[in-house]
Design a protein around this motif. Sequence first.
Motif, PDB file in Angstrom:
ATOM      1  N   VAL A 243       0.799  -1.060  -0.012  1.00  7.58           N
ATOM      2  CA  VAL A 243      -0.077  -0.087   0.122  1.00  7.58           C
ATOM      3  C   VAL A 243       0.892   1.375  -0.182  1.00  7.58           C
ATOM      4  CG1 VAL A 243      -1.650   1.283   1.276  1.00  7.58           C
ATOM      5  CG2 VAL A 243      -1.825  -1.279   1.311  1.00  7.58           C
ATOM      6  N   TRP A 244       0.444   2.215  -0.757  1.00  5.70           N
ATOM      7  CA  TRP A 244       1.157   3.502  -0.830  1.00  5.70           C
ATOM      8  C   TRP A 244       0.873   4.219   0.497  1.00  5.70           C
ATOM      9  CZ3 TRP A 244       5.390   5.253  -3.097  1.00  5.70           C
ATOM     10  CH2 TRP A 244       5.627   6.647  -3.140  1.00  5.70           C
ATOM     11  N   THR A 245       1.814   4.437   1.366  1.00 10.42           N
ATOM     12  CA  THR A 245       1.373   5.159   2.450  1.00 10.42           C
ATOM     13  C   THR A 245       2.218   6.314   2.529  1.00 10.42           C
ATOM     14  OG1 THR A 245       3.353   3.990   3.820  1.00 10.42           O
ATOM     15  CG2 THR A 245       1.061   2.931   3.688  1.00 10.42           C
ATOM     16  N   GLN A 246       2.185   7.187   3.190  1.00  8.87           N
ATOM     17  CA  GLN A 246       2.774   8.393   3.770  1.00  8.87           C
ATOM     18  C   GLN A 246       4.184   8.103   4.168  1.00  8.87           C
ATOM     19  OE1 GLN A 246       1.711  11.941   4.380  1.00  8.87           O
ATOM     20  NE2 GLN A 246       0.276  11.758   3.164  1.00  8.87           N
ATOM     21  N   THR A 247       4.516   7.105   5.097  1.00  7.71           N
ATOM     22  CA  THR A 247       5.657   6.475   5.588  1.00  7.71           C
ATOM     23  C   THR A 247       6.367   5.991   4.322  1.00  7.71           C
ATOM     24  OG1 THR A 247       4.803   6.151   7.461  1.00  7.71           O
ATOM     25  CG2 THR A 247       6.922   5.026   7.147  1.00  7.71           C
ATOM     26  N   LEU A 248       5.996   5.311   3.536  1.00 10.11           N
ATOM     27  CA  LEU A 248       6.525   4.754   2.361  1.00 10.11           C
ATOM     28  C   LEU A 248       7.012   5.938   1.245  1.00 10.11           C
ATOM     29  CD1 LEU A 248       7.698   2.270   0.676  1.00 10.11           C
ATOM     30  CD2 LEU A 248       5.517   2.199  -0.361  1.00 10.11           C
ATOM     31  N   CYS A 249       6.020   6.663   1.003  1.00 13.10           N
ATOM     32  CA  CYS A 249       6.081   8.114   0.388  1.00 13.10           C
ATOM     33  C   CYS A 249       7.361   8.771   0.748  1.00 13.10           C
ATOM     34  CB  CYS A 249       4.926   8.757   0.189  1.00 13.10           C
ATOM     35  SG  CYS A 249       5.031  10.339  -0.807  1.00 13.10           S
ATOM     36  N   PHE A 250       7.462   9.206   1.982  1.00  7.68           N
ATOM     37  CA  PHE A 250       8.704  10.203   2.386  1.00  7.68           C
ATOM     38  C   PHE A 250       9.814   9.255   2.847  1.00  7.68           C
ATOM     39  CE2 PHE A 250       4.982  12.762   3.940  1.00  7.68           C
ATOM     40  CZ  PHE A 250       5.278  13.729   3.108  1.00  7.68           C
ATOM     41  N   GLN A 251       9.937   8.139   2.627  1.00  6.33           N
ATOM     42  CA  GLN A 251      10.975   6.927   2.794  1.00  6.33           C
ATOM     43  C   GLN A 251      11.892   7.332   1.397  1.00  6.33           C
ATOM     44  OE1 GLN A 251       9.527   3.207   3.712  1.00  6.33           O
ATOM     45  NE2 GLN A 251      11.418   2.469   4.186  1.00  6.33           N
ATOM     46  N   ASP A 252      13.149   7.031   1.822  1.00  8.19           N
ATOM     47  CA  ASP A 252      14.141   7.089   0.687  1.00  8.19           C
ATOM     48  C   ASP A 252      14.837   5.574   0.457  1.00  8.19           C
ATOM     49  OD1 ASP A 252      16.157   7.737  -1.196  1.00  8.19           O
ATOM     50  OD2 ASP A 252      17.489   8.751   0.286  1.00  8.19           O
ATOM     51  N   SER A 253      14.072   4.695   0.112  1.00  7.22           N
ATOM     52  CA  SER A 253      14.550   3.407  -0.041  1.00  7.22           C
ATOM     53  C   SER A 253      15.759   3.145  -0.677  1.00  7.22           C
ATOM     54  CB  SER A 253      13.457   2.603  -0.874  1.00  7.22           C
ATOM     55  OG  SER A 253      11.878   2.527  -0.386  1.00  7.22           O
ATOM     56  N   ASP A 254      16.099   3.727  -1.668  1.00  8.61           N
ATOM     57  CA  ASP A 254      17.503   3.648  -2.448  1.00  8.61           C
ATOM     58  C   ASP A 254      18.371   4.250  -1.830  1.00  8.61           C
ATOM     59  OD1 ASP A 254      16.635   5.821  -3.566  1.00  8.61           O
ATOM     60  OD2 ASP A 254      16.566   5.072  -5.444  1.00  8.61           O
ATOM     61  N   LYS A 255      18.117   5.007  -0.936  1.00 11.66           N
ATOM     62  CA  LYS A 255      19.360   5.890  -0.263  1.00 11.66           C
ATOM     63  C   LYS A 255      20.019   6.907  -1.253  1.00 11.66           C
ATOM     64  CE  LYS A 255      19.693   2.111   2.865  1.00 11.66           C
ATOM     65  NZ  LYS A 255      18.874   1.382   2.447  1.00 11.66           N
ATOM     66  N   ASP A 256      19.311   7.675  -2.119  1.00 13.21           N
ATOM     67  CA  ASP A 256      20.139   8.366  -2.938  1.00 13.21           C
ATOM     68  C   ASP A 256      19.932   9.840  -2.625  1.00 13.21           C
ATOM     69  OD1 ASP A 256      17.270   8.572  -3.834  1.00 13.21           O
ATOM     70  OD2 ASP A 256      17.716   7.966  -6.098  1.00 13.21           O
ATOM     71  N   GLY A 257      19.002   9.904  -1.646  1.00 10.75           N
ATOM     72  CA  GLY A 257      18.761  11.497  -1.186  1.00 10.75           C
ATOM     73  C   GLY A 257      17.554  12.020  -1.575  1.00 10.75           C
ATOM     74  N   ILE A 258      16.720  11.091  -2.349  1.00 10.18           N
ATOM     75  CA  ILE A 258      15.448  11.682  -2.983  1.00 10.18           C
ATOM     76  C   ILE A 258      14.302  10.792  -2.562  1.00 10.18           C
ATOM     77  CG2 ILE A 258      14.194  12.381  -5.153  1.00 10.18           C
ATOM     78  CD1 ILE A 258      16.832  12.172  -6.486  1.00 10.18           C
ATOM     79  N   SER A 259      13.342  11.253  -1.956  1.00 10.89           N
ATOM     80  CA  SER A 259      12.157  10.481  -1.275  1.00 10.89           C
ATOM     81  C   SER A 259      11.717   9.590  -2.443  1.00 10.89           C
ATOM     82  CB  SER A 259      11.227  11.178  -0.525  1.00 10.89           C
ATOM     83  OG  SER A 259      10.277  11.926  -1.551  1.00 10.89           O
ATOM     84  N   ASN A 260      11.014   8.525  -1.986  1.00  6.49           N
ATOM     85  CA  ASN A 260      10.218   7.616  -3.085  1.00  6.49           C
ATOM     86  C   ASN A 260       9.200   8.548  -3.739  1.00  6.49           C
ATOM     87  OD1 ASN A 260      11.737   5.597  -2.232  1.00  6.49           O
ATOM     88  ND2 ASN A 260      10.276   4.914  -0.639  1.00  6.49           N
ATOM     89  N   GLY A 261       8.366   9.176  -3.138  1.00  6.51           N
ATOM     90  CA  GLY A 261       7.581  10.251  -3.647  1.00  6.51           C
ATOM     91  C   GLY A 261       7.761  11.029  -4.480  1.00  6.51           C
ATOM     92  N   GLU A 262       9.065  11.782  -4.198  1.00  6.20           N
ATOM     93  CA  GLU A 262       9.658  12.661  -5.401  1.00  6.20           C
ATOM     94  C   GLU A 262      10.060  11.851  -6.614  1.00  6.20           C
ATOM     95  OE1 GLU A 262      12.365  15.988  -4.116  1.00  6.20           O
ATOM     96  OE2 GLU A 262      12.613  14.662  -2.289  1.00  6.20           O
ATOM     97  N   GLU A 263      10.644  10.766  -6.346  1.00  5.28           N
ATOM     98  CA  GLU A 263      11.049  10.005  -7.571  1.00  5.28           C
ATOM     99  C   GLU A 263       9.660   9.497  -8.218  1.00  5.28           C
ATOM    100  OE1 GLU A 263      14.851   7.765  -7.271  1.00  5.28           O
ATOM    101  OE2 GLU A 263      14.247   7.485  -5.189  1.00  5.28           O
ATOM    102  N   LEU A 264       8.548   9.078  -7.588  1.00  2.00           N
ATOM    103  CA  LEU A 264       7.598   8.749  -8.363  1.00  2.00           C
ATOM    104  C   LEU A 264       6.508   9.846  -8.817  1.00  2.00           C
ATOM    105  CD1 LEU A 264       6.913   5.302  -6.385  1.00  2.00           C
ATOM    106  CD2 LEU A 264       7.770   5.583  -8.694  1.00  2.00           C
ATOM    107  N   GLY A 265       6.865  10.976  -8.516  1.00  3.26           N
ATOM    108  CA  GLY A 265       5.918  12.032  -8.998  1.00  3.26           C
ATOM    109  C   GLY A 265       4.883  12.613  -7.968  1.00  3.26           C
ATOM    110  N   ASP A 266       5.209  12.277  -6.646  1.00  6.39           N
ATOM    111  CA  ASP A 266       4.389  12.435  -5.529  1.00  6.39           C
ATOM    112  C   ASP A 266       5.133  13.348  -4.445  1.00  6.39           C
ATOM    113  OD1 ASP A 266       2.058  12.539  -3.999  1.00  6.39           O
ATOM    114  OD2 ASP A 266       2.059  10.729  -3.311  1.00  6.39           O
ATOM    115  N   PRO A 267       5.682  14.254  -4.772  1.00  2.73           N
ATOM    116  CA  PRO A 267       6.645  14.902  -3.790  1.00  2.73           C
ATOM    117  C   PRO A 267       5.978  15.365  -2.476  1.00  2.73           C
ATOM    118  CG  PRO A 267       6.334  16.296  -5.392  1.00  2.73           C
ATOM    119  CD  PRO A 267       5.859  15.099  -5.860  1.00  2.73           C
ATOM    120  N   ASN A 268       4.664  15.455  -2.427  1.00  2.00           N
ATOM    121  CA  ASN A 268       4.047  16.035  -1.170  1.00  2.00           C
ATOM    122  C   ASN A 268       3.019  14.735  -0.617  1.00  2.00           C
ATOM    123  OD1 ASN A 268       4.741  18.656  -1.366  1.00  2.00           O
ATOM    124  ND2 ASN A 268       3.331  19.003  -3.062  1.00  2.00           N
ATOM    125  N   CYS A 269       3.361  13.655  -1.315  1.00  2.00           N
ATOM    126  CA  CYS A 269       2.496  12.272  -0.695  1.00  2.00           C
ATOM    127  C   CYS A 269       1.171  12.645  -0.531  1.00  2.00           C
ATOM    128  CB  CYS A 269       3.254  12.014   0.515  1.00  2.00           C
ATOM    129  SG  CYS A 269       5.001  11.722   0.556  1.00  2.00           S
TER     130      CYS A 269
END
Length: 127
Positions: free
Chosen positions: A66-92
Motif C-alpha cells: 500500500v502507498w502510505t505516507q511513510t513509504l512515500c517520504f522514505q528514501d528506499s534506495d538511499k540516493d537522497g530523494i524520497s520515494n514520493g519525489e522519484e515517483l512524482g508525488d513529492p507531497n505524498c
Amino acid sequence: MFYFLYLIAVLTLVAAFPRYQSDIPNGDRVPHPCRIGLWIGVGHFNANGTGPRNEFGLDFAAAGHVWTQTLCFQDSDKDGISNGEELGDPNCLWTKNSFDDFPAATTHPGICEPVDHPHCSWQAFTC
C-alpha cells in the motif's frame, strides 16, 4: 504436462507484477536508470519484475503493498530523494483512485542513481 505447468508459472509471474503498478504513483511509467525506456517491475532488480526485490520492493511489501505516507517520504534506495519525489508525488498526496494530474516519475525509487556515483556504491546493482 511439464510444459503446461511451466506455462502456468510464467503466466502467473507475468500477471503478478502489473497489479502493483496501479498501487503506486506512476507505477507503469518509472524510467529505466540505465537506458531509455521504462522499468516495468519497480520493486525488483530485474526490470521485467522477476527475481530478487530491490529496497523499494522490500519496503513496499513491508507496507502491505500500500502507498502510505511513510513509504512515500522514505528514501528506499538511499540516493537522497524520497520515494514520493522519484515517483512524482513529492507531497505524498497520491491515492490509488486519484484522478489528479501528478508529475511524471523522474527516477527509480529502488535503484540508487546515478548508479556509478560513489553514494550508490553500497548497492550490488549495476547497469
